[in-house]
Design a protein around this motif. Structure first.
Motif, PDB file in Angstrom:
ATOM      1  N   PRO A 141       0.819  -1.219   0.000  1.00 40.23           N
ATOM      2  CA  PRO A 141       0.000   0.000   0.000  1.00 40.23           C
ATOM      3  C   PRO A 141       0.852   1.269   0.000  1.00 40.23           C
ATOM      4  O   PRO A 141       1.944   1.305   0.584  1.00 40.23           O
ATOM      5  N   ASN A 142       0.357   2.277  -0.649  1.00 38.69           N
ATOM      6  CA  ASN A 142       0.975   3.605  -0.663  1.00 38.69           C
ATOM      7  C   ASN A 142       0.203   4.490   0.312  1.00 38.69           C
ATOM      8  O   ASN A 142      -0.942   4.863   0.052  1.00 38.69           O
ATOM      9  N   SER A 143       0.834   4.803   1.435  1.00 36.12           N
ATOM     10  CA  SER A 143       0.126   5.539   2.494  1.00 36.12           C
ATOM     11  C   SER A 143      -0.273   6.945   2.060  1.00 36.12           C
ATOM     12  O   SER A 143      -1.212   7.525   2.623  1.00 36.12           O
ATOM     13  N   GLU A 144       0.407   7.506   1.067  1.00 35.20           N
ATOM     14  CA  GLU A 144       0.063   8.850   0.598  1.00 35.20           C
ATOM     15  C   GLU A 144      -1.310   8.874  -0.066  1.00 35.20           C
ATOM     16  O   GLU A 144      -1.930   9.929  -0.201  1.00 35.20           O
ATOM     17  N   PHE A 145      -1.763   7.729  -0.503  1.00 35.30           N
ATOM     18  CA  PHE A 145      -3.064   7.630  -1.163  1.00 35.30           C
ATOM     19  C   PHE A 145      -4.202   7.511  -0.161  1.00 35.30           C
ATOM     20  O   PHE A 145      -5.367   7.736  -0.489  1.00 35.30           O
ATOM     21  N   ASN A 146      -3.884   7.150   1.078  1.00 36.01           N
ATOM     22  CA  ASN A 146      -4.915   6.828   2.067  1.00 36.01           C
ATOM     23  C   ASN A 146      -5.951   7.925   2.296  1.00 36.01           C
ATOM     24  O   ASN A 146      -7.140   7.620   2.502  1.00 36.01           O
ATOM     25  N   PRO A 147      -5.594   9.212   2.318  1.00 33.23           N
ATOM     26  CA  PRO A 147      -6.606  10.243   2.551  1.00 33.23           C
ATOM     27  C   PRO A 147      -7.726  10.255   1.513  1.00 33.23           C
ATOM     28  O   PRO A 147      -8.819  10.781   1.791  1.00 33.23           O
ATOM     29  N   LEU A 148      -7.484   9.655   0.327  1.00 32.86           N
ATOM     30  CA  LEU A 148      -8.510   9.622  -0.706  1.00 32.86           C
ATOM     31  C   LEU A 148      -9.467   8.439  -0.556  1.00 32.86           C
ATOM     32  O   LEU A 148     -10.482   8.377  -1.258  1.00 32.86           O
ATOM     33  N   LEU A 149      -9.146   7.517   0.338  1.00 33.30           N
ATOM     34  CA  LEU A 149      -9.949   6.303   0.472  1.00 33.30           C
ATOM     35  C   LEU A 149     -11.121   6.551   1.415  1.00 33.30           C
ATOM     36  O   LEU A 149     -10.950   7.111   2.514  1.00 33.30           O
ATOM     37  N   PRO A 150     -12.312   6.135   1.036  1.00 29.59           N
ATOM     38  CA  PRO A 150     -13.493   6.389   1.870  1.00 29.59           C
ATOM     39  C   PRO A 150     -13.514   5.522   3.121  1.00 29.59           C
ATOM     40  O   PRO A 150     -13.072   4.381   3.114  1.00 29.59           O
ATOM     41  N   VAL A 151     -14.023   6.080   4.196  1.00 30.24           N
ATOM     42  CA  VAL A 151     -14.251   5.360   5.454  1.00 30.24           C
ATOM     43  C   VAL A 151     -12.992   4.623   5.896  1.00 30.24           C
ATOM     44  O   VAL A 151     -13.016   3.437   6.216  1.00 30.24           O
ATOM     45  N   LEU A 152     -11.867   5.290   5.882  1.00 31.69           N
ATOM     46  CA  LEU A 152     -10.612   4.672   6.309  1.00 31.69           C
ATOM     47  C   LEU A 152     -10.017   5.477   7.449  1.00 31.69           C
ATOM     48  O   LEU A 152      -9.756   6.680   7.324  1.00 31.69           O
ATOM     49  N   ALA A 153      -9.816   4.802   8.591  1.00 28.05           N
ATOM     50  CA  ALA A 153      -9.151   5.419   9.731  1.00 28.05           C
ATOM     51  C   ALA A 153      -7.976   4.530  10.099  1.00 28.05           C
ATOM     52  O   ALA A 153      -8.148   3.357  10.417  1.00 28.05           O
ATOM     53  N   GLY A 154      -6.758   5.050  10.018  1.00 22.82           N
ATOM     54  CA  GLY A 154      -5.575   4.251  10.305  1.00 22.82           C
ATOM     55  C   GLY A 154      -5.132   3.468   9.084  1.00 22.82           C
ATOM     56  O   GLY A 154      -5.278   3.918   7.943  1.00 22.82           O
ATOM     57  N   PHE A 155      -4.589   2.258   9.325  1.00 23.64           N
ATOM     58  CA  PHE A 155      -4.114   1.436   8.221  1.00 23.64           C
ATOM     59  C   PHE A 155      -5.280   0.782   7.470  1.00 23.64           C
ATOM     60  O   PHE A 155      -6.399   0.693   7.973  1.00 23.64           O
ATOM     61  N   ARG A 156      -4.957   0.274   6.297  1.00 23.96           N
ATOM     62  CA  ARG A 156      -5.993  -0.327   5.455  1.00 23.96           C
ATOM     63  C   ARG A 156      -6.447  -1.689   5.968  1.00 23.96           C
ATOM     64  O   ARG A 156      -7.509  -2.172   5.588  1.00 23.96           O
ATOM     65  N   HIS A 157      -5.644  -2.316   6.792  1.00 24.58           N
ATOM     66  CA  HIS A 157      -6.008  -3.621   7.345  1.00 24.58           C
ATOM     67  C   HIS A 157      -5.495  -3.691   8.771  1.00 24.58           C
ATOM     68  O   HIS A 157      -4.431  -3.156   9.109  1.00 24.58           O
ATOM     69  N   SER A 158      -6.245  -4.359   9.609  1.00 23.24           N
ATOM     70  CA  SER A 158      -5.900  -4.399  11.038  1.00 23.24           C
ATOM     71  C   SER A 158      -4.590  -5.126  11.307  1.00 23.24           C
ATOM     72  O   SER A 158      -3.963  -4.907  12.346  1.00 23.24           O
ATOM     73  N   ASP A 159      -4.156  -5.988  10.363  1.00 23.89           N
ATOM     74  CA  ASP A 159      -2.923  -6.741  10.569  1.00 23.89           C
ATOM     75  C   ASP A 159      -1.691  -6.027  10.017  1.00 23.89           C
ATOM     76  O   ASP A 159      -0.577  -6.500  10.191  1.00 23.89           O
ATOM     77  N   GLY A 201       0.300   9.574  -6.208  1.00 23.87           N
ATOM     78  CA  GLY A 201       0.787   8.326  -6.790  1.00 23.87           C
ATOM     79  C   GLY A 201      -0.307   7.268  -6.895  1.00 23.87           C
ATOM     80  O   GLY A 201      -1.505   7.564  -6.809  1.00 23.87           O
ATOM     81  N   PHE A 202       0.125   6.000  -7.067  1.00 24.17           N
ATOM     82  CA  PHE A 202      -0.810   4.883  -7.188  1.00 24.17           C
ATOM     83  C   PHE A 202      -1.296   4.431  -5.814  1.00 24.17           C
ATOM     84  O   PHE A 202      -0.589   4.576  -4.808  1.00 24.17           O
ATOM     85  N   CYS A 203      -2.476   3.813  -5.787  1.00 22.37           N
ATOM     86  CA  CYS A 203      -2.999   3.282  -4.529  1.00 22.37           C
ATOM     87  C   CYS A 203      -2.123   2.137  -4.013  1.00 22.37           C
ATOM     88  O   CYS A 203      -1.799   2.076  -2.827  1.00 22.37           O
ATOM     89  N   SER A 204      -1.766   1.204  -4.914  1.00 21.51           N
ATOM     90  CA  SER A 204      -0.797   0.148  -4.580  1.00 21.51           C
ATOM     91  C   SER A 204       0.481   0.422  -5.355  1.00 21.51           C
ATOM     92  O   SER A 204       0.478   0.456  -6.591  1.00 21.51           O
ATOM     93  N   GLN A 205       1.568   0.642  -4.658  1.00 20.54           N
ATOM     94  CA  GLN A 205       2.844   0.886  -5.322  1.00 20.54           C
ATOM     95  C   GLN A 205       3.559  -0.444  -5.553  1.00 20.54           C
ATOM     96  O   GLN A 205       3.450  -1.378  -4.754  1.00 20.54           O
TER      97      GLN A 205
END
Length: 430
Positions: A141-159, A201-205
């Motif tokens: 994952p590219n963390s710079e893309f995270n602010p554009l993702l809906p309903v996301l708080a913190g990392f994309r997956h709990s693990d 950048g891309f969502c997945s780098q």
């Protein structure tokens, strides 16, 4: 504006790998963190791959999904010349296993973010320093893309233990290249909305690593490496049927020979009797039998009628060789000449008129050699023709009576032997 990925992001990652495989045509591929084997199920159709391996630390999920990689019935009924072996292992990507050395391609799709930073270092040593594949594809994952993702708080997956920025990912990748002799190209999947691609950048780098020296680069196993041995547990292995296996080649060839020989026999009989309606088969066969009996003066006597195997065009080709195809006595006895005749179909005709038979056998002499000891194929004494028994009229009538009483049939059926990328919750509805 929140991004909407079409096709879904996980499919884009898999398609990136598939496109790479189509271009580079690797023969040995291993997917680290194969999870539910979804990428492996797509890669198995690319038959340039001869060895396809999946590794995941979660053995339970492999066991649940591994049978989806088994050959299907058509793989046995119509095997190809390509070879494919699939192996699935339970093990950690931070451990060395000598069976995974020397591969053409290693994929690590959304895996490293599930490791601690210390384990990332061990992962780098195992993959690039020990396995030394020709190419490696790593996505994260590219963390710079995270602010554009809906309903996301913190990392994309709990693990996830971390999520890198583009700069952090590139810093790690360049250190790997310097330490282990690779170069790297950076790209990704999952484009940002218009006007924001350059900023986030891309969502997945993705990093695509190529070993310096390519396939020619040495990959020598040292004594210390040999001590690592087999640290993974083999959970599943299967060899897909291939015509390179002599037993499978013989089975397919025999099936084709018998199919075409029977087809050509029936065609000759239809041409001989003018038969067109299956309902008149018994009557036509009887008339043909009477006609042949009148022309046969002795057991094994030959008629002047060649088998018109591929239509009238073949009759013209074969008219100078009419003695090769004939109705003959099966056992060489006067009394059995009438009731037990057979049709002789020359191997030369089969080989020249049936493309698949010629492709499978390679040559006429090889065709004769492959059929020589086959119990299901009866050859003439000189081995030049396939003998097919003509069914007696009485037997046909008995079968008709049986069919009138009870509609039953028997068919011969082929007997066939029968986690890294974890999608985040935010991806489920995208």
């Amino acid at each position: 504006m929140a991004p909407v990925f079409s096709p879904p992001l996980h499919r884009q990652r898999h398609q990136f790998v598939i496109d790479f495989v189509k271009r580079q045509k690797p023969q040995k591929v291993v997917d680290l963190g194969c999870s539910e084997c979804s990428l492996l199920k797509k890669l198995k159709f690319h038959r340039e791959i001869e060895l396809l391996v999946g590794v995941d630390i979660n053995g339970a999920i492999i066991k649940k999904k591994m049978h989806g990689l088994a050959p299907v019935s058509t793989d046995y009924l119509q095997p190809s010349y390509d070879q494919l072996r699939i192996e699935l292992y339970q093990g950690s990507v931070t451990q060395k296993d000598m069976r995974l050395r020397g591969f053409d391609l290693v994929t690590s799709i959304e895996l490293i973010e599930h490791l601690t930073l210390d384990d990332v270092e061990r992962f780098s040593e195992v993959v690039f320093g020990y396995m030394t594949p020709v190419a490696v594809i790593v996505s994260t994952p590219n963390s710079e893309f995270n602010p554009l993702l809906p309903v996301l708080a913190g990392f994309r997956h709990s693990d996830h233990k971390f999520e890198w920025t583009r700069a952090e990912f590139q810093s790690w990748a360049l250190k790997v290249c310097l330490a282990y002799g690779y170069d790297v190209e950076f790209t990704g999947v999952g484009k940002a909305p218009p006007g924001q691609q350059e900023r986030v950048g891309f969502c997945s780098q993705i990093g695509v690593f190529h070993r310096l020296g390519g396939r020619e680069s040495s990959n020598v196993l040292s004594d210390d490496d040999a001590e690592d041995g087999f640290s993974y547990t083999l959970l599943y292995s299967i060899n897909y049927p291939s015509l390179r296996d002599n037993n499978i080649l013989r089975r397919v060839l025999v099936s084709e020979v018998l199919y075409w020989a029977e087809k050509l026999k029936r065609r000759w009989m239809e041409e001989k009797t003018g038969e067109r309606d299956e309902a008149e088969e018994c009557l036509r066969a009887s008339e043909q039998r009477i006609e042949m009996e009148e022309k046969q003066t002795a057991c094994g006597a030959r008629t002047n009628h060649p088998v018109e195997q591929c239509g009238r065009e073949v009759l013209e080709v074969q008219e100078g060789e009419d003695e090769e195809v004939f109705w003959n006595n099966r056992k060489g006895q006067q009394e059995s000449c009438i009731l037990h005749r057979s049709v002789s179909v020359p191997l030369a005709v089969l080989w020249s008129c049936c493309p698949k038979v010629s492709a499978l056998s390679g040559s006429l002499s090889n065709l004769r050699h492959l059929l020589m000891d086959e119990p299901n194929v009866k050859l003439s004494q000189d081995g030049s023709a396939v003998l097919l028994q003509e069914q007696d009229l009485e037997e046909e009538e008995e079968e008709e009576e049986d069919n009138d009483v009870e509609d039953s049939g028997y068919g011969e059926a082929s007997q066939c032997p029968h986690s890294a990328e974890q999608e985040g919750d935010w991806e489920a509805n995208i």
